[in-house]
Design an enzyme around this catalytic site. Sequence first.
Site, mmCIF file in Angstrom:
data_model
loop_
_atom_site.group_PDB
_atom_site.id
_atom_site.type_symbol
_atom_site.label_atom_id
_atom_site.label_comp_id
_atom_site.label_asym_id
_atom_site.label_seq_id
_atom_site.Cartn_x
_atom_site.Cartn_y
_atom_site.Cartn_z
ATOM 1 N N ARG A 71 9.699 5.989 -6.333
ATOM 2 C CA ARG A 71 8.974 6.992 -7.132
ATOM 3 C C ARG A 71 9.279 8.369 -6.567
ATOM 4 O O ARG A 71 9.918 8.494 -5.512
ATOM 5 C CB ARG A 71 7.466 6.752 -7.033
ATOM 6 C CG ARG A 71 6.974 6.693 -5.599
ATOM 7 C CD ARG A 71 5.488 6.652 -5.454
ATOM 8 N NE ARG A 71 5.069 6.354 -4.090
ATOM 9 C CZ ARG A 71 5.031 7.225 -3.090
ATOM 10 N NH1 ARG A 71 5.417 8.484 -3.308
ATOM 11 N NH2 ARG A 71 4.633 6.869 -1.893
ATOM 12 N N GLY A 89 0.832 -1.196 0.000
ATOM 13 C CA GLY A 89 0.000 0.000 0.000
ATOM 14 C C GLY A 89 0.866 1.244 0.000
ATOM 15 O O GLY A 89 2.101 1.166 0.048
ATOM 16 N N SER A 90 0.233 2.408 -0.067
ATOM 17 C CA SER A 90 0.967 3.667 -0.078
ATOM 18 C C SER A 90 0.092 4.763 0.505
ATOM 19 O O SER A 90 -1.085 4.561 0.794
ATOM 20 C CB SER A 90 1.399 4.029 -1.508
ATOM 21 O OG SER A 90 0.265 4.201 -2.348
ATOM 22 N N GLY A 91 0.685 5.951 0.669
ATOM 23 C CA GLY A 91 -0.065 7.104 1.138
ATOM 24 C C GLY A 91 -0.522 7.012 2.578
ATOM 25 O O GLY A 91 -1.448 7.709 2.980
ATOM 26 N N GLY A 148 -4.305 2.904 5.950
ATOM 27 C CA GLY A 148 -4.350 1.758 6.842
ATOM 28 C C GLY A 148 -3.236 1.711 7.867
ATOM 29 O O GLY A 148 -3.111 0.729 8.598
#
Length: 429
Positions: free
Chosen positions: A281, A156-158, A161
């Site tokens: 990224r 996941g990212s950002g 969770g």
Amino acid sequence: MAKRALILVEGSITGNGLLYVQAAMRLGLQPITLSTDPTRYDYLGAESTEAIRVDTDNLDALIRECSRLREAFDIVGITSSLENVYATVGTLCQHFDLPGPNPTSIERCCNKFVQRQLLAQAGVPIPAYRLAANATEVESSAAEIGLPVILKPAVGSGSSGVRLCRTVSEIAEHTTYLLGGKHTWPSSPRILVEEFAQGGHYIAQIMGNEVIGITAAEFHRPPHFVFRGGIFPAPLTDEEHERIADVSLSCLRALGLGWGPTNIEIRWAKRGPVVIEVNPRLPGTPDPQMVQLAYGIDLTTEHIKLATGDGWNLRRRHSHTAAARILVPDRDGILDWIDGDTRAAAVPGVAQVKLNIEPKTPIVRKGDYRDCIGYVIATSPSLARTEAILQRAVDLISWSITPFPTLGEEEQSASPHLSARADVALGNR
């Protein structure tokens, strides 16, 4: 002669998607966005750029679409601003013999558990961690590591969770949230249980094998990890900068990275720099803007140059300080009004003021990047002056939120409906 085009796989709702489109156009390239749902990206229409609907989870479909586009365009590069499709981008680049990242390295890096294993094997300082598939394993892992712990999805990212849990009941609560159907999993549910490494938070901004600079970042109140703002370059001593840079470069070697952009999140704990996460990224907005304002280096443009096989230039043009403040609501409800952005933008030294939300929009905080309703960026030759400019501008922006009706009120039956609308509204901005 066919026009030179850059393929962008997906975009970004509140992040760097627009920056990539604008940079491509400045370089004389035709940006073409391939997306499962191009309507999610408002800026595509505003920039009058081409967007094509295609299932970006289907590699064969992407190859077919790119092959079709090559009949009309000279496709000189393929890239993306999103982490979750970047491995696919690398595979597409290999298929069409274009410069790009190593997809295997990207895939390993994007799995936080595999990333942790590789960093540990290379002797890179990281928090203690365990992988758990169910509530029992989460509880036992937390007991082994010791409270407090961080619970996060393995993929996941950002900060979606991700939560700091200080008690057993908080662990149980967040585990139920993650595994109970409320969290959207891109793969099989696996939870990473980590030691909470406390200390200053820094982000190494890297292009290729070069550390461009280091950002000092801060979060809003726990238990979630929503960015509050940052300063670039971070106010560090030469020794501190060198230690963070050395640890960051060791991450690239351990993970087989070193092509294109990487940002590495680090905590300066009691034992020194501890790697929290390696992201293959560019960091999200407003980090690229801060780097450009402070050093005159446009990371988005230089990434595109690399992806198209052109020479890049990472030389500093000047040395200023840039700072940003992320605007985050303090409650859920309906946004009545928000203003002051025009006055804030007029403050000398303010480089950008951006609001991501309009009045009458329902707000339901998620505890991640989606909570951002805007940001302010300021710059000047000195840190103290930059911070003063930023604070003056932020103080001019205000808003009002009417809380949703509470249980027992006459309108309580509307509350679930409003929450659902809020989820949609914030998710499509």
